[in-house]
Design a protein around this motif. Structure first.
Motif, PDB file in Angstrom:
ATOM      1  N   ALA A 178       0.983  -1.223  -0.396  1.00  0.00           N
ATOM      2  CA  ALA A 178       0.038  -0.074   0.321  1.00  0.00           C
ATOM      3  C   ALA A 178       0.797   1.053  -0.066  1.00  0.00           C
ATOM      4  O   ALA A 178       0.298   1.911  -0.660  1.00  0.00           O
ATOM      5  CB  ALA A 178      -1.176  -0.047   1.160  1.00  0.00           C
ATOM      6  N   GLU A 179       2.420   1.137   0.697  1.00  0.00           N
ATOM      7  CA  GLU A 179       2.991   2.010   0.482  1.00  0.00           C
ATOM      8  C   GLU A 179       3.554   2.763  -0.795  1.00  0.00           C
ATOM      9  O   GLU A 179       3.553   3.729  -0.953  1.00  0.00           O
ATOM     10  CB  GLU A 179       4.176   2.188   1.537  1.00  0.00           C
ATOM     11  CG  GLU A 179       3.467   2.665   3.494  1.00  0.00           C
ATOM     12  CD  GLU A 179       4.490   1.651   4.087  1.00  0.00           C
ATOM     13  OE1 GLU A 179       3.859   1.797   5.388  1.00  0.00           O
ATOM     14  OE2 GLU A 179       5.229   0.918   3.679  1.00  0.00           O
ATOM     15  N   ALA A 180       3.695   1.604  -1.410  1.00  0.00           N
ATOM     16  CA  ALA A 180       4.167   1.312  -2.783  1.00  0.00           C
ATOM     17  C   ALA A 180       2.896   2.745  -3.931  1.00  0.00           C
ATOM     18  O   ALA A 180       3.784   3.347  -4.767  1.00  0.00           O
ATOM     19  CB  ALA A 180       5.051   0.539  -2.956  1.00  0.00           C
ATOM     20  N   GLY A 224       1.580   7.535  -6.652  1.00  0.00           N
ATOM     21  CA  GLY A 224       0.214   8.434  -6.555  1.00  0.00           C
ATOM     22  C   GLY A 224      -0.764   7.835  -6.617  1.00  0.00           C
ATOM     23  O   GLY A 224      -1.506   8.805  -7.655  1.00  0.00           O
ATOM     24  N   LEU A 225      -1.442   6.432  -6.608  1.00  0.00           N
ATOM     25  CA  LEU A 225      -2.056   6.168  -7.086  1.00  0.00           C
ATOM     26  C   LEU A 225      -2.926   6.524  -5.476  1.00  0.00           C
ATOM     27  O   LEU A 225      -3.101   7.057  -4.160  1.00  0.00           O
ATOM     28  CB  LEU A 225      -2.522   4.540  -7.088  1.00  0.00           C
ATOM     29  CG  LEU A 225      -1.902   3.924  -7.888  1.00  0.00           C
ATOM     30  CD1 LEU A 225      -1.982   2.526  -7.427  1.00  0.00           C
ATOM     31  CD2 LEU A 225      -1.470   4.051  -9.158  1.00  0.00           C
ATOM     32  N   THR A 226      -4.653   7.234  -6.255  1.00  0.00           N
ATOM     33  CA  THR A 226      -5.543   7.546  -5.114  1.00  0.00           C
ATOM     34  C   THR A 226      -5.964   6.490  -4.011  1.00  0.00           C
ATOM     35  O   THR A 226      -5.536   4.938  -4.454  1.00  0.00           O
ATOM     36  CB  THR A 226      -7.110   7.935  -5.551  1.00  0.00           C
ATOM     37  OG1 THR A 226      -7.167   6.424  -6.583  1.00  0.00           O
ATOM     38  CG2 THR A 226      -6.177   9.228  -6.929  1.00  0.00           C
ATOM     39  N   PHE A 227      -6.183   7.044  -2.681  1.00  0.00           N
ATOM     40  CA  PHE A 227      -7.005   5.509  -1.764  1.00  0.00           C
ATOM     41  C   PHE A 227      -7.938   4.793  -2.372  1.00  0.00           C
ATOM     42  O   PHE A 227      -8.056   3.178  -2.514  1.00  0.00           O
ATOM     43  CB  PHE A 227      -8.073   6.761  -0.642  1.00  0.00           C
ATOM     44  CG  PHE A 227      -8.460   5.412   0.158  1.00  0.00           C
ATOM     45  CD1 PHE A 227      -8.171   4.564   0.731  1.00  0.00           C
ATOM     46  CD2 PHE A 227      -9.789   5.049   0.076  1.00  0.00           C
ATOM     47  CE1 PHE A 227      -8.770   3.958   1.933  1.00  0.00           C
ATOM     48  CE2 PHE A 227     -10.237   4.202   0.806  1.00  0.00           C
ATOM     49  CZ  PHE A 227     -10.016   2.978   1.936  1.00  0.00           C
ATOM     50  N   LEU A 247      -6.813   1.098  -3.236  1.00  0.00           N
ATOM     51  CA  LEU A 247      -7.163  -0.413  -2.468  1.00  0.00           C
ATOM     52  C   LEU A 247      -7.976  -1.421  -3.606  1.00  0.00           C
ATOM     53  O   LEU A 247      -8.180  -2.728  -3.235  1.00  0.00           O
ATOM     54  CB  LEU A 247      -8.518   0.062  -1.888  1.00  0.00           C
ATOM     55  CG  LEU A 247      -9.488  -0.502  -0.405  1.00  0.00           C
ATOM     56  CD1 LEU A 247      -8.340  -1.197   0.926  1.00  0.00           C
ATOM     57  CD2 LEU A 247     -10.987  -0.125  -0.368  1.00  0.00           C
ATOM     58  N   GLY A 248      -8.572  -1.002  -4.381  1.00  0.00           N
ATOM     59  CA  GLY A 248      -9.204  -2.340  -6.189  1.00  0.00           C
ATOM     60  C   GLY A 248      -7.912  -2.498  -6.841  1.00  0.00           C
ATOM     61  O   GLY A 248      -7.932  -3.403  -6.878  1.00  0.00           O
ATOM     62  N   THR A 249      -6.888  -2.369  -6.554  1.00  0.00           N
ATOM     63  CA  THR A 249      -5.969  -2.771  -7.525  1.00  0.00           C
ATOM     64  C   THR A 249      -5.238  -2.881  -6.889  1.00  0.00           C
ATOM     65  O   THR A 249      -4.114  -3.818  -7.312  1.00  0.00           O
ATOM     66  CB  THR A 249      -5.281  -1.541  -8.707  1.00  0.00           C
ATOM     67  OG1 THR A 249      -4.484  -0.603  -7.927  1.00  0.00           O
ATOM     68  CG2 THR A 249      -6.430  -0.582  -9.346  1.00  0.00           C
ATOM     69  N   VAL A 250      -4.441  -2.873  -5.903  1.00  0.00           N
ATOM     70  CA  VAL A 250      -3.629  -3.068  -4.832  1.00  0.00           C
ATOM     71  C   VAL A 250      -3.509  -4.221  -3.828  1.00  0.00           C
ATOM     72  O   VAL A 250      -3.231  -5.156  -4.024  1.00  0.00           O
ATOM     73  CB  VAL A 250      -2.557  -2.213  -4.282  1.00  0.00           C
ATOM     74  CG1 VAL A 250      -0.638  -3.314  -3.879  1.00  0.00           C
ATOM     75  CG2 VAL A 250      -1.990  -1.313  -5.605  1.00  0.00           C
TER      76      VAL A 250
END
Lengths: 301, 221
Positions: free
Chosen positions: B121-123, B128-131, B135-138
């Motif tokens: 999640a940190e990466a 620059g991914l949004t919340f 959540l959805g892709t990682v």
């Protein structure tokens, strides 16, 4: 609360959290109030219904808890005997599985899979109905114990097996290298360590056993343990006294079970924490045993 | 094994009855359990408390006691479940099983979310991914993989626990098949062996399928 999913909350996030906290608190209070109103409207808050169980000053209090206590002792007795038998047989099963040649191993695996796939209530019912039919007459306690043991010994065998699997290979390799036999390796090297690292899982299984003793009430005729003692109290009050208190009584039963099992659960957590701190060497090399995996048992029995 | 052969249709009926009971209970428990898991990871303290309390209460009390409260306690407070095909115990049984199983579903889902390494999640946030994207892709795709095996075990355990609901007095379910056979004078051995086989027909293939799925979706870390 900060989470990996969020950055540390800023002022706006904190405000939102606060708003939701207030909303949730109001909703929670509403539910509690509704429950109390509903209880009151149905006359469930009468002291006549709660007093005999929860008020030490009540004339019935001592008698009620004496009979509940007698039942609880039987429950504890059944759980204790089951634990001892299941540990013994489970250990034997895991030894057999480990030491037998492939030709016999499938037999052990078959027994394990068979018993693991059955609902425990069926194994208890089986013991209590089929054994008398075959001419084996035992006190009711033993039907419960046999049924529970049949199910739990294979779960314990599985727990031990995953404990052995979690040990570093070097342990058994070193033991073989100094010339030990397969049985010696298991008895002197693997099992003692497996017991230690799986102790939390074994205690969790004890929680399951304690909970499952209550099935004796459902399917073993004439067996008076904790839940049946509670039921007798309900019948007594419902009959001669004209007081219906099943809700209050079962709540008390649930509270007792929760107290016992919650303490056991905390004990398991404590041991888990302590051993993972002291035995870093083992825990780091091996994959830590996955407790959920260690028994369908810990799942939802 | 006379009962098994002569009363085969009765066993099939009970088998389907158990599957129906479990279908209702599984859907309910998965939904409720996921909601409870969301409560437990949410930033709102009262919700976390509710999730925690639910798990503590239902995981530590026997299903039998839960069922008793649903079937005999709640009617005392004016909560009466509708009957199902003339059986008064069906819905209390399903409701009790849902509440009980939801506690275990909650724990499985929560530990799945926690098992995703924080670095993931940190990466994701660092690039620059949004919340929602995080959540959805990682996180969720990885959590899903770790959640499936324990969730499967929970559902299999629930199927076995449905026998308790049957022993409790839900008719048209596998456990109740035995009562019908006993009334006809069949031996407990033949009747209960049939019931046991019927449960194994559900649980053993389910266990094998779960093992296959587990190996397929395993995450190597």
């Amino acid at each position: 609360m900060s989470s990996v999913l969020y950055d540390a909350p800023g002022p706006r996030a904190r405000r939102n959290t606060l708003i939701f906290t207030v909303i949730a608190l109001v909703a929670l209070a509403g539910v509690v109030a509704l429950a109390i109103v509903q209880l009151g409207r149905n006359g469930q808050l009468d002291s006549a219904k709660w007093g005999p169980i929860f008020n030490p000053g009540n004339q019935y209090f001592l008698a009620v808890w004496k009979s509940l206590g007698t039942g609880l002792l039987v429950t504890v007795e059944a759980a204790a005997i089951t634990l001892v038998l299941a540990l013994a047989i489970g250990t034997v099963l895991s030894v057999l599985r480990f030491t037998s040649t492939p030709a016999y191993r499938w037999l052990v695996v078959g027994v394990v899979e068979l018993l693991r796939g059955l609902p425990v209530v069926i194994t208890i019912y089986f013991a209590s109905r089929v054994l008398p039919e075959l001419g084996v007459k035992l006190p009711p306690l033993w039907y419960l114990v046999i049924g529970l043991t049949a199910y739990n010994c294979v779960i314990i065998a599985e727990i031990l097996r995953s404990g052995i699997a979690a040990l570093p290979r070097g342990q058994s390799e070193a033991a073989y290298a100094v010339g030990m036999s397969r049985f010696q390796v298991l008895r002197l090297i693997l099992l003692p360590q497996a017991f230690r690292i799986m102790l939390p899982a074994l205690i969790s299984q004890l929680v399951v056993i304690v909970k499952d003793t209550s099935l004796g009430f459902l399917v073993v005729a004439g067996f008076s343990e904790f839940v049946r003692a509670a039921n007798t109290v309900i019948q007594f009050f419902g009959g001669s006294e004209g007081i219906n208190l099943p809700l209050q009584m079962y709540l008390a039963v649930a509270i007792v079970f929760i107290l016992i099992n919650y303490s056991l659960g905390k004990l398991a957590e404590y041991i888990d924490r302590r051993s993972s701190r002291s035995k870093k060497a083992v825990a780091d090399v091996a994959t830590p045993p996955v407790l959920v995996d260690a028994g369908i048992g810990r799942g939802a029995d | 094994m006379d009962a098994l052969i002569a009363e085969f249709p009765r066993f099939v009926g009970g088998f389907l009855g158990t599957l129906r009971l479990c279908l209702f209970a599984a859907i309910g428990a998965l939904i409720l359990g996921t909601v409870l898991a969301a409560f437990r990871v949410s930033p709102v303290p009262p919700l976390r408390f509710v999730g925690q309390a639910w798990v503590t209460v239902f995981r530590n009390s026997p299903l039998v006691v839960t069922l008793f409260i649903f079937a005999f306690g709640l009617p005392q407070v004016g909560i009466v479940f509708p009957t199902f095909g003339g059986n008064a115990f069906f819905w209390p049984g399903v409701a009790g099983l849902i509440c009980y199983t939801a506690a275990f579903v909650c724990e499985a889902v929560r530990s799945g979310i926690n098992s995703v390494p924080p670095g993931q999640a940190e990466a994701a946030r660092a690039v620059g991914l949004t919340f929602q994207q995080t959540l959805g892709t990682v996180v969720l795709p990885q959590a899903f993989r770790t959640v499936v095996p324990p969730l499967g075990s929970v559902i299999i355990a629930m199927i076995k626990n449905s026998a308790i609901v049957g022993a409790f007095g839900v008719t048209g379910e596998l456990f109740s098949v035995d009562a019908g056979n006993t009334a006809l004078g069949y031996s407990a051995l033949s009747s209960l062996t049939g019931v046991a086989i019927a449960y194994l027909v559900i649980t053993i293939p389910a266990g094998i399928a779960l093992g296959v799925i587990e190996r397929k979706i395993e995450v190597k870390r």
